[in-house]
Motif scaffolding. Structure first.
Motif, PDB file in Angstrom:
ATOM      1  N   GLU A 185       0.830  -1.218   0.000  1.00 13.53           N
ATOM      2  CA  GLU A 185       0.000   0.000   0.000  1.00 13.53           C
ATOM      3  C   GLU A 185       0.858   1.260   0.000  1.00 13.53           C
ATOM      4  O   GLU A 185       0.566   2.233  -0.701  1.00 13.53           O
ATOM      5  CB  GLU A 185      -0.917   0.004   1.215  1.00 13.53           C
ATOM      6  N   ASP A 186       1.944   1.237   0.781  1.00 14.88           N
ATOM      7  CA  ASP A 186       2.827   2.403   0.863  1.00 14.88           C
ATOM      8  C   ASP A 186       3.679   2.581  -0.382  1.00 14.88           C
ATOM      9  O   ASP A 186       4.244   3.665  -0.607  1.00 14.88           O
ATOM     10  CB  ASP A 186       3.772   2.266   2.066  1.00 14.88           C
ATOM     11  N   GLY A 187       3.817   1.510  -1.165  1.00 14.51           N
ATOM     12  CA  GLY A 187       4.701   1.566  -2.319  1.00 14.51           C
ATOM     13  C   GLY A 187       6.156   1.403  -1.958  1.00 14.51           C
ATOM     14  O   GLY A 187       7.049   1.663  -2.777  1.00 14.51           O
ATOM     15  N   THR A 188       6.430   0.935  -0.730  1.00 14.59           N
ATOM     16  CA  THR A 188       7.811   0.766  -0.267  1.00 14.59           C
ATOM     17  C   THR A 188       8.316  -0.664  -0.422  1.00 14.59           C
ATOM     18  O   THR A 188       9.486  -0.932  -0.165  1.00 14.59           O
ATOM     19  CB  THR A 188       7.934   1.170   1.216  1.00 14.59           C
ATOM     20  N   LEU A 189       7.439  -1.573  -0.811  1.00 15.20           N
ATOM     21  CA  LEU A 189       7.807  -2.979  -0.927  1.00 15.20           C
ATOM     22  C   LEU A 189       7.593  -3.453  -2.359  1.00 15.20           C
ATOM     23  O   LEU A 189       6.505  -3.271  -2.923  1.00 15.20           O
ATOM     24  CB  LEU A 189       6.968  -3.829   0.041  1.00 15.20           C
ATOM     25  N   HIS A 190       8.610  -4.043  -2.929  1.00 13.21           N
ATOM     26  CA  HIS A 190       8.526  -4.494  -4.317  1.00 13.21           C
ATOM     27  C   HIS A 190       8.939  -5.967  -4.403  1.00 13.21           C
ATOM     28  O   HIS A 190       9.904  -6.396  -3.763  1.00 13.21           O
ATOM     29  CB  HIS A 190       9.428  -3.639  -5.208  1.00 13.21           C
ATOM     30  N   ALA A 191       8.207  -6.716  -5.197  1.00  9.03           N
ATOM     31  CA  ALA A 191       8.450  -8.153  -5.324  1.00  9.03           C
ATOM     32  C   ALA A 191       9.702  -8.425  -6.147  1.00  9.03           C
ATOM     33  O   ALA A 191      10.007  -7.707  -7.103  1.00  9.03           O
ATOM     34  CB  ALA A 191       7.251  -8.831  -5.958  1.00  9.03           C
ATOM     35  N   VAL A 192      10.422  -9.473  -5.737  1.00  8.64           N
ATOM     36  CA  VAL A 192      11.657  -9.882  -6.408  1.00  8.64           C
ATOM     37  C   VAL A 192      11.445 -11.253  -7.047  1.00  8.64           C
ATOM     38  O   VAL A 192      10.914 -12.165  -6.395  1.00  8.64           O
ATOM     39  CB  VAL A 192      12.824  -9.963  -5.400  1.00  8.64           C
ATOM     40  N   PRO A 193      11.827 -11.440  -8.305  1.00  6.80           N
ATOM     41  CA  PRO A 193      11.647 -12.750  -8.961  1.00  6.80           C
ATOM     42  C   PRO A 193      12.313 -13.867  -8.179  1.00  6.80           C
ATOM     43  O   PRO A 193      13.383 -13.682  -7.583  1.00  6.80           O
ATOM     44  CB  PRO A 193      12.316 -12.566 -10.329  1.00  6.80           C
ATOM     45  N   GLN A 194      11.690 -15.039  -8.188  1.00 11.22           N
ATOM     46  CA  GLN A 194      12.255 -16.199  -7.508  1.00 11.22           C
ATOM     47  C   GLN A 194      13.503 -16.701  -8.229  1.00 11.22           C
ATOM     48  O   GLN A 194      13.626 -16.574  -9.441  1.00 11.22           O
ATOM     49  CB  GLN A 194      11.230 -17.334  -7.432  1.00 11.22           C
ATOM     50  N   SER A 195      14.391 -17.303  -7.452  1.00  5.82           N
ATOM     51  CA  SER A 195      15.575 -17.921  -8.045  1.00  5.82           C
ATOM     52  C   SER A 195      15.153 -19.138  -8.865  1.00  5.82           C
ATOM     53  O   SER A 195      14.160 -19.807  -8.564  1.00  5.82           O
ATOM     54  CB  SER A 195      16.535 -18.358  -6.936  1.00  5.82           C
ATOM     55  N   THR A 196      15.919 -19.424  -9.874  1.00  3.14           N
ATOM     56  CA  THR A 196      15.664 -20.630 -10.676  1.00  3.14           C
ATOM     57  C   THR A 196      16.387 -21.836 -10.091  1.00  3.14           C
ATOM     58  O   THR A 196      16.208 -22.956 -10.549  1.00  3.14           O
ATOM     59  CB  THR A 196      16.130 -20.420 -12.122  1.00  3.14           C
ATOM     60  N   ASP A 197      17.191 -21.618  -9.046  1.00  2.00           N
ATOM     61  CA  ASP A 197      17.889 -22.706  -8.359  1.00  2.00           C
ATOM     62  C   ASP A 197      17.092 -23.126  -7.121  1.00  2.00           C
ATOM     63  O   ASP A 197      16.437 -22.306  -6.487  1.00  2.00           O
ATOM     64  CB  ASP A 197      19.289 -22.268  -7.929  1.00  2.00           C
ATOM     65  N   GLY A 198      17.198 -24.405  -6.787  1.00  2.00           N
ATOM     66  CA  GLY A 198      16.555 -24.881  -5.568  1.00  2.00           C
ATOM     67  C   GLY A 198      15.057 -25.089  -5.672  1.00  2.00           C
ATOM     68  O   GLY A 198      14.368 -25.156  -4.647  1.00  2.00           O
ATOM     69  N   VAL A 199      14.545 -25.206  -6.872  1.00  2.00           N
ATOM     70  CA  VAL A 199      13.101 -25.418  -7.050  1.00  2.00           C
ATOM     71  C   VAL A 199      12.744 -26.857  -6.673  1.00  2.00           C
ATOM     72  O   VAL A 199      13.399 -27.810  -7.107  1.00  2.00           O
ATOM     73  CB  VAL A 199      12.680 -25.143  -8.505  1.00  2.00           C
ATOM     74  N   SER A 200      11.722 -27.016  -5.846  1.00  2.00           N
ATOM     75  CA  SER A 200      11.226 -28.346  -5.500  1.00  2.00           C
ATOM     76  C   SER A 200       9.713 -28.272  -5.343  1.00  2.00           C
ATOM     77  O   SER A 200       9.138 -27.190  -5.185  1.00  2.00           O
ATOM     78  CB  SER A 200      11.879 -28.868  -4.217  1.00  2.00           C
ATOM     79  N   TYR A 201       9.071 -29.438  -5.386  1.00  2.00           N
ATOM     80  CA  TYR A 201       7.610 -29.475  -5.398  1.00  2.00           C
ATOM     81  C   TYR A 201       7.060 -30.374  -4.294  1.00  2.00           C
ATOM     82  O   TYR A 201       7.674 -31.375  -3.909  1.00  2.00           O
ATOM     83  CB  TYR A 201       7.110 -29.961  -6.767  1.00  2.00           C
ATOM     84  N   ALA A 202       5.909 -29.991  -3.800  1.00  2.00           N
ATOM     85  CA  ALA A 202       5.257 -30.710  -2.705  1.00  2.00           C
ATOM     86  C   ALA A 202       3.785 -30.929  -3.059  1.00  2.00           C
ATOM     87  O   ALA A 202       2.923 -30.153  -2.663  1.00  2.00           O
ATOM     88  CB  ALA A 202       5.364 -29.911  -1.404  1.00  2.00           C
ATOM     89  N   PRO A 203       3.488 -31.993  -3.802  1.00  2.00           N
ATOM     90  CA  PRO A 203       2.099 -32.245  -4.200  1.00  2.00           C
ATOM     91  C   PRO A 203       1.221 -32.638  -3.016  1.00  2.00           C
ATOM     92  O   PRO A 203       1.731 -33.043  -1.962  1.00  2.00           O
ATOM     93  CB  PRO A 203       2.228 -33.402  -5.197  1.00  2.00           C
ATOM     94  N   LYS A 204      -0.052 -32.511  -3.199  1.00  2.00           N
ATOM     95  CA  LYS A 204      -1.012 -32.906  -2.169  1.00  2.00           C
ATOM     96  C   LYS A 204      -0.831 -34.390  -1.840  1.00  2.00           C
ATOM     97  O   LYS A 204      -0.613 -35.218  -2.715  1.00  2.00           O
ATOM     98  CB  LYS A 204      -2.440 -32.669  -2.666  1.00  2.00           C
TER      99      LYS A 204
END
Length: 307
Positions: A185-204
């Motif tokens: 809301e303040d405009g002081t926080l900006h999202a950073v792209p995720q790293s392409t390293d260390g990706v893992s998945y946790a299915p249901k």
């Protein structure tokens, strides 16, 4: 900021409560999964998030799918500035992602890009991770792939189950989500792209994932049981009957794989390495009880093997 909150189970409740208590944000609606049949009585129940919304007189939306035209129209009319999400339980179609100017911001219980998917806490415990946490990120078309706003970390104790760990993360994560919305809301926080390293998945996890494999090392057996506690729940077969299991303790003695031995200090079962000592168990149609009480009542014979 005007927000519509999306969430369903108990772990989403602390986040909704934090936003309701925030002087900076107004919760103008709640999106949750439809009422469902649950429990032994098979009664139709509201989701925990819906119940909290009802207490505060907040409109609750329960479309079967969030892309239904009626809900899209309702969302457009509400005109939320942002839509925070915690364990909603359904995929959000692209057609609604662009409606709020600040998008849909998800609180996910892992340190992204690790353990994307439906069961990140269970996966972290099962894998033997020492540290986990929670991340807030902007939802996009991919599965938990959006850019990250902020993270918090949490140590995984050796006694933690998925349930106890999720309880801790749900509270610390609630604060993270509230402060993320403040920064957006303040405009002081900006999202950073995720790293392409260390990706893992946790299915249901399906109920079958809770079946204990005694041919695994004791450490793995213990982790798996803690990972599926309380849901979907750990179990094994004793004389073709399903026995539910609580967390176990690793011990030093050795037994054949799956062999059961009743001792004064408890019920031991053999694994691929050393044995484990059962804690609480639940026979069919009964409540949880100490394993020794179950074993004495079941009158286990010599040579009993669990499967």
């Amino acid at each position: 900021m005007r927000v519509l909150f999306a969430g369903t189970p108990d772990p989403a409740v602390p986040a909704l409560r934090a936003l309701l208590e925030s002087p900076r944000h107004a919760v103008i609606g709640v999106l949750t999964r439809p009422d469902a049949v649950a429990g032994r009585g098979r009664k139709v129940s509201r989701s925990p998030v819906a119940l909290l919304a009802d207490e505060h007189g907040i409109p609750v939306f329960t479309p079967r799918k969030p892309g239904e035209p009626e809900f899209v129209e309702q969302l457009t009319e509400l005109a939320p500035e942002c839509c925070p999400v915690v364990a909603y339980g359904a995929l959000l179609p692209e057609r609604i992602l662009g409606i709020p100017p600040h998008g849909w911001i998800n609180l996910h219980f892992s340190l992204l890009p690790a353990w994307r998917g439906a069961a990140p806490v269970q996966a972290a415990v099962d894998a033997g991770d020492e540290i986990t946490g929670a991340s807030t990120f902007r939802i996009e078309a991919g599965l938990d792939t959006g850019p990250v706003f902020g993270v918090i970390t949490e140590k995984i104790e050796v006694t933690d189950t998925a349930g106890t760990l999720l309880e801790k993360l749900s509270h610390s994560g609630a604060h993270l989500l509230a402060t993320t919305l403040d920064g957006v809301e303040d405009g002081t926080l900006h999202a950073v792209p995720q790293s392409t390293d260390g990706v893992s998945y946790a299915p249901k996890l399906a109920p079958e994932a809770g079946r204990v494999r005694w041919d695994q090392p004791a450490l793995n057996v213990g982790r798996r049981i803690r990972a599926v506690t309380p849901a979907p729940g750990a179990w094994t077969l004793v004389d073709s009957a399903r026995l539910k299991l609580g967390p176990v303790e690793l011990v030093e003695d050795e037994l054949p794989v799956g062999a059961v031995e009743v001792r004064k200090d408890g019920v031991h079962i053999g694994t691929a390495t050393t044995a484990v000592r059962l804690g609480q168990v639940q026979p069919p149609g009964k409540r949880m009880m100490p394993a020794l009480d179950w074993a004495r009542g079941a009158r286990l014979g010599t040579g009993t093997v669990v499967e």
